[in-house]
Motif scaffolding. Structure first.
Motif, PDB file in Angstrom:
ATOM      1  N   THR A  94       0.849  -1.191   0.000  1.00  0.00           N
ATOM      2  CA  THR A  94       0.000   0.000   0.000  1.00  0.00           C
ATOM      3  C   THR A  94       0.880   1.235   0.000  1.00  0.00           C
ATOM      4  N   PHE A  95       0.569   2.156  -0.901  1.00  0.00           N
ATOM      5  CA  PHE A  95       1.292   3.425  -0.987  1.00  0.00           C
ATOM      6  C   PHE A  95       0.314   4.549  -0.664  1.00  0.00           C
ATOM      7  N   PHE A  96       0.827   5.591  -0.032  1.00  0.00           N
ATOM      8  CA  PHE A  96      -0.037   6.669   0.429  1.00  0.00           C
ATOM      9  C   PHE A  96       0.213   7.930  -0.381  1.00  0.00           C
ATOM     10  N   THR A  97      -0.871   8.546  -0.803  1.00  0.00           N
ATOM     11  CA  THR A  97      -0.791   9.782  -1.579  1.00  0.00           C
ATOM     12  C   THR A  97      -1.688  10.817  -0.934  1.00  0.00           C
ATOM     13  N   SER A  98      -1.357  12.092  -1.098  1.00  0.00           N
ATOM     14  CA  SER A  98      -2.138  13.169  -0.488  1.00  0.00           C
ATOM     15  C   SER A  98      -3.448  13.367  -1.238  1.00  0.00           C
ATOM     16  N   ALA A 106      -4.801   5.867   0.999  1.00  0.00           N
ATOM     17  CA  ALA A 106      -4.142   4.592   0.723  1.00  0.00           C
ATOM     18  C   ALA A 106      -4.482   4.094  -0.680  1.00  0.00           C
ATOM     19  N   ALA A 107      -3.445   3.652  -1.404  1.00  0.00           N
ATOM     20  CA  ALA A 107      -3.622   3.033  -2.719  1.00  0.00           C
ATOM     21  C   ALA A 107      -2.955   1.663  -2.663  1.00  0.00           C
ATOM     22  N   ARG A 108      -3.755   0.607  -2.760  1.00  0.00           N
ATOM     23  CA  ARG A 108      -3.277  -0.765  -2.570  1.00  0.00           C
ATOM     24  C   ARG A 108      -2.984  -1.422  -3.910  1.00  0.00           C
ATOM     25  N   SER A 109      -1.828  -2.095  -4.002  1.00  0.00           N
ATOM     26  CA  SER A 109      -1.432  -2.775  -5.237  1.00  0.00           C
ATOM     27  C   SER A 109      -1.032  -4.212  -4.922  1.00  0.00           C
ATOM     28  N   LYS A 110      -1.366  -5.113  -5.833  1.00  0.00           N
ATOM     29  CA  LYS A 110      -0.872  -6.487  -5.705  1.00  0.00           C
ATOM     30  C   LYS A 110       0.628  -6.488  -5.980  1.00  0.00           C
ATOM     31  N   HIS A 138       9.590   4.721  -0.222  1.00  0.00           N
ATOM     32  CA  HIS A 138       8.265   4.279   0.231  1.00  0.00           C
ATOM     33  C   HIS A 138       7.163   4.794  -0.683  1.00  0.00           C
ATOM     34  N   HIS A 139       7.496   5.650  -1.631  1.00  0.00           N
ATOM     35  CA  HIS A 139       6.566   6.145  -2.647  1.00  0.00           C
ATOM     36  C   HIS A 139       6.527   5.115  -3.777  1.00  0.00           C
ATOM     37  N   ILE A 140       5.383   4.920  -4.428  1.00  0.00           N
ATOM     38  CA  ILE A 140       5.281   3.879  -5.448  1.00  0.00           C
ATOM     39  C   ILE A 140       6.285   4.083  -6.579  1.00  0.00           C
ATOM     40  N   TYR A 141       6.515   5.336  -6.970  1.00  0.00           N
ATOM     41  CA  TYR A 141       7.474   5.628  -8.034  1.00  0.00           C
ATOM     42  C   TYR A 141       8.885   5.241  -7.600  1.00  0.00           C
ATOM     43  N   GLY A 142       9.253   5.639  -6.375  1.00  0.00           N
ATOM     44  CA  GLY A 142      10.566   5.283  -5.866  1.00  0.00           C
ATOM     45  C   GLY A 142      10.715   3.791  -5.670  1.00  0.00           C
ATOM     46  N   PHE A 143       9.679   3.131  -5.190  1.00  0.00           N
ATOM     47  CA  PHE A 143       9.752   1.686  -4.990  1.00  0.00           C
ATOM     48  C   PHE A 143       9.959   0.951  -6.312  1.00  0.00           C
ATOM     49  N   LEU A 144       9.189   1.319  -7.309  1.00  0.00           N
ATOM     50  CA  LEU A 144       9.293   0.643  -8.603  1.00  0.00           C
ATOM     51  C   LEU A 144      10.658   0.858  -9.251  1.00  0.00           C
ATOM     52  N   PHE A 145      11.108   2.125  -9.289  1.00  0.00           N
ATOM     53  CA  PHE A 145      12.285   2.455 -10.085  1.00  0.00           C
ATOM     54  C   PHE A 145      13.608   2.378  -9.324  1.00  0.00           C
ATOM     55  N   SER A 146      13.564   2.418  -7.986  1.00  0.00           N
ATOM     56  CA  SER A 146      14.836   2.363  -7.267  1.00  0.00           C
ATOM     57  C   SER A 146      14.942   1.183  -6.309  1.00  0.00           C
ATOM     58  N   GLY A 229       1.213   7.984 -14.885  1.00  0.00           N
ATOM     59  CA  GLY A 229       0.491   7.057 -14.021  1.00  0.00           C
ATOM     60  C   GLY A 229       0.099   7.745 -12.729  1.00  0.00           C
ATOM     61  N   SER A 230      -0.218   6.946 -11.710  1.00  0.00           N
ATOM     62  CA  SER A 230      -0.621   7.485 -10.410  1.00  0.00           C
ATOM     63  C   SER A 230      -0.377   6.425  -9.352  1.00  0.00           C
ATOM     64  N   SER A 231      -0.530   6.818  -8.088  1.00  0.00           N
ATOM     65  CA  SER A 231      -0.364   5.849  -7.004  1.00  0.00           C
ATOM     66  C   SER A 231      -1.411   4.753  -7.094  1.00  0.00           C
ATOM     67  N   GLU A 232      -2.601   5.098  -7.592  1.00  0.00           N
ATOM     68  CA  GLU A 232      -3.684   4.129  -7.674  1.00  0.00           C
ATOM     69  C   GLU A 232      -3.465   3.115  -8.792  1.00  0.00           C
ATOM     70  N   THR A 233      -2.859   3.533  -9.885  1.00  0.00           N
ATOM     71  CA  THR A 233      -2.732   2.665 -11.058  1.00  0.00           C
ATOM     72  C   THR A 233      -1.326   2.129 -11.271  1.00  0.00           C
ATOM     73  N   GLY A 234      -0.305   2.810 -10.692  1.00  0.00           N
ATOM     74  CA  GLY A 234       1.060   2.526 -11.107  1.00  0.00           C
ATOM     75  C   GLY A 234       1.292   3.150 -12.473  1.00  0.00           C
ATOM     76  N   GLY A 235       2.356   2.748 -13.144  1.00  0.00           N
ATOM     77  CA  GLY A 235       2.651   3.284 -14.465  1.00  0.00           C
ATOM     78  C   GLY A 235       1.653   2.800 -15.507  1.00  0.00           C
ATOM     79  N   ILE A 236       1.245   3.709 -16.363  1.00  0.00           N
ATOM     80  CA  ILE A 236       0.282   3.385 -17.415  1.00  0.00           C
ATOM     81  C   ILE A 236       0.943   3.423 -18.787  1.00  0.00           C
ATOM     82  N   GLY A 237       1.743   4.446 -19.033  1.00  0.00           N
ATOM     83  CA  GLY A 237       2.389   4.588 -20.334  1.00  0.00           C
ATOM     84  C   GLY A 237       3.669   5.377 -20.227  1.00  0.00           C
ATOM     85  N   TYR A 238       4.415   5.446 -21.326  1.00  0.00           N
ATOM     86  CA  TYR A 238       5.710   6.125 -21.348  1.00  0.00           C
ATOM     87  C   TYR A 238       5.926   6.802 -22.691  1.00  0.00           C
TER      88      TYR A 238
END
Length: 387
Positions: A94-98, A106-110, A138-146, A229-238
């Motif tokens: 779960t990642f938290f966004t303002s 809270a934004a929950r991801s599998k 602890h941010h979804i972007y940081g978790f995914l990419f770092s 993308g967003s905390s709720e969806t993760g990355g969508i496109g590039y």
């Protein structure tokens, strides 16, 4: 690939450290922090945090734990407890966004979906030698990419504090992949330092001005990848150029002008309605064209902060503004933060703004409180903070 992307105890400790640091004020960070990490022996307590139990509960929720984390344990001990319960592979993260009120949402991801996403993105960076990250883990972007991306690419990662200077740029090497966000890319742009050859960049969390990307490439950045993308969806496109359209990642499908469908790693499907309207070219290329207005309730009536911002920005003395719902302890109305574009006294400008909205906004739309400052309040990620 699954075994490769299992979290180690030390990686869990780094994520916890990042979450704890985010709750500290600047003076505390200077006292306890080394770069972007706290020592493993650090123990969160009520002397440092107003409510350590709330912080520990949020960390437990992030890692999908069945029971709360105990107080009085060091970061290393907390990481060991989390690893013992999850085996480094929690079912969900779960990642938290303002949200519009400033309260974390809270934004929950599998976990398997996060793996699916990073394995798709890793193909874009197959020739990188090292990752340099400015993004909180602890941010979804940081978790995914770092956290996950260096594991998928089997390359090292370094975490640098988000206060770039010429010496940091000089430390970059050919083959590096720089993970940052728009506010920090703007800081790097202002340094006017030349990048080494063959350095790639990634930006996310919000739009990065095309002019900034162009200037960075003039300074030697080989390629900038924007991730939408967003905390709720993760990355969508590039996309790799600001003038290009985004390309959907393989697990997404178009489902409407502002709707997309995800096919998860387990084969299940879920529909998402985005906060942006999208312009489509075919079924996999898109461009965000207008953010959908998001309503909040004031006195039981739906109002749109974006509309209120437009009205306030029409005043010639307003350079920037942000409008959001008050926190429950502040009241039940909207509040505005104003960045003036003139030497007008704040009190005089507030009076003019209150007069401006008399005939332009309904009773529920009118801000009950005005704050002023030289710039909009932002977090370390460049996201708007509450005030």
């Amino acid at each position: 690939m699954s075994a490769l992307l299992t979290l180690t105890t030390s990686e869990i400790e780094e994520i916890i450290s990042s979450a704890v640091l985010a709750e500290m004020d600047y003076s505390q960070k200077l006292e306890f922090c080394k770069d972007q990490s706290l020592p493993g022996s650090f123990i969160p307590d009520d002397k440092i945090f107003q409510n350590q139990n709330e912080l520990l509960q949020r960390i437990a929720v992030q890692f999908d734990l069945e029971s709360p984390l105990p107080a009085g344990r060091s970061l290393t001990e907390l990481a060991a407890l989390i690893f013992a319960e999850t085996g480094g592979r929690p079912q969900h993260l779960t990642f938290f966004t303002s949200g519009s009120t400033g309260k974390p949402v809270a934004a929950r991801s599998k976990y398997r979906d996060l793996e699916q996403e990073i394995c798709s993105l890793a193909k874009l960076f197959a020739n990188r030698k090292q990752i340099i990250s400015y993004v909180p883990r602890h941010h979804i972007y940081g978790f995914l990419f770092s956290v996950l991306l260096p594991k998928a690419l089997r390359i090292p990662v370094e975490f640098w504090p988000p206060m770039p200077g010429p010496k940091q740029v000089q430390r970059m090497r050919s083959g590096d992949l720089i993970i940052a966000f728009p506010l920090l890319w703007k800081k790097l742009e202002k340094l006017r330092c030349c990048f080494p050859e063959n350095v790639y960049g990634v930006t996310s969390t919000g739009p990065c001005p095309p002019e900034t990307i162009k200037n960075l490439c003039t300074l030697g950045l080989t390629r900038m990848t924007e991730v939408y993308g967003s905390s709720e969806t993760g990355g969508i496109g590039y996309r790799h150029k600001p003038e290009d359209m985004y390309t959907l990642l393989g697990h997404w499908q178009q489902a409407g002008f502002s709707a997309i469908e995800r096919t998860s790693a387990d084969g299940s499907k879920q529909l998402y309605t985005l906060q942006d309207n999208l312009e489509w070219q075919g079924t996999i290329n898109f461009r965000p064209i207008k953010r959908s207005d998001k309503a909040v309730q004031v006195g039981g009536i739906n109002v749109y902060p974006a509309r209120v911002e437009e009205v306030l920005k029409a005043h010639p003395a307003v350079r920037e503004c942000s409008v959001r719902l008050m926190r429950p302890d502040e009241g039940e109305r909207l509040k505005a933060f104003i960045v003036p574009d003139s030497k007008m006294e704040n009190a005089a400008l507030e009076k003019e703004l209150r007069n401006l909205v008399i005939d332009k906004l309904s009773r529920h739309e009118k801000p009950g409180k005005y704050n002023f400052g030289p710039s909009l309040p932002t977090s370390d990620m460049g996201k708007l903070n509450d005030w």
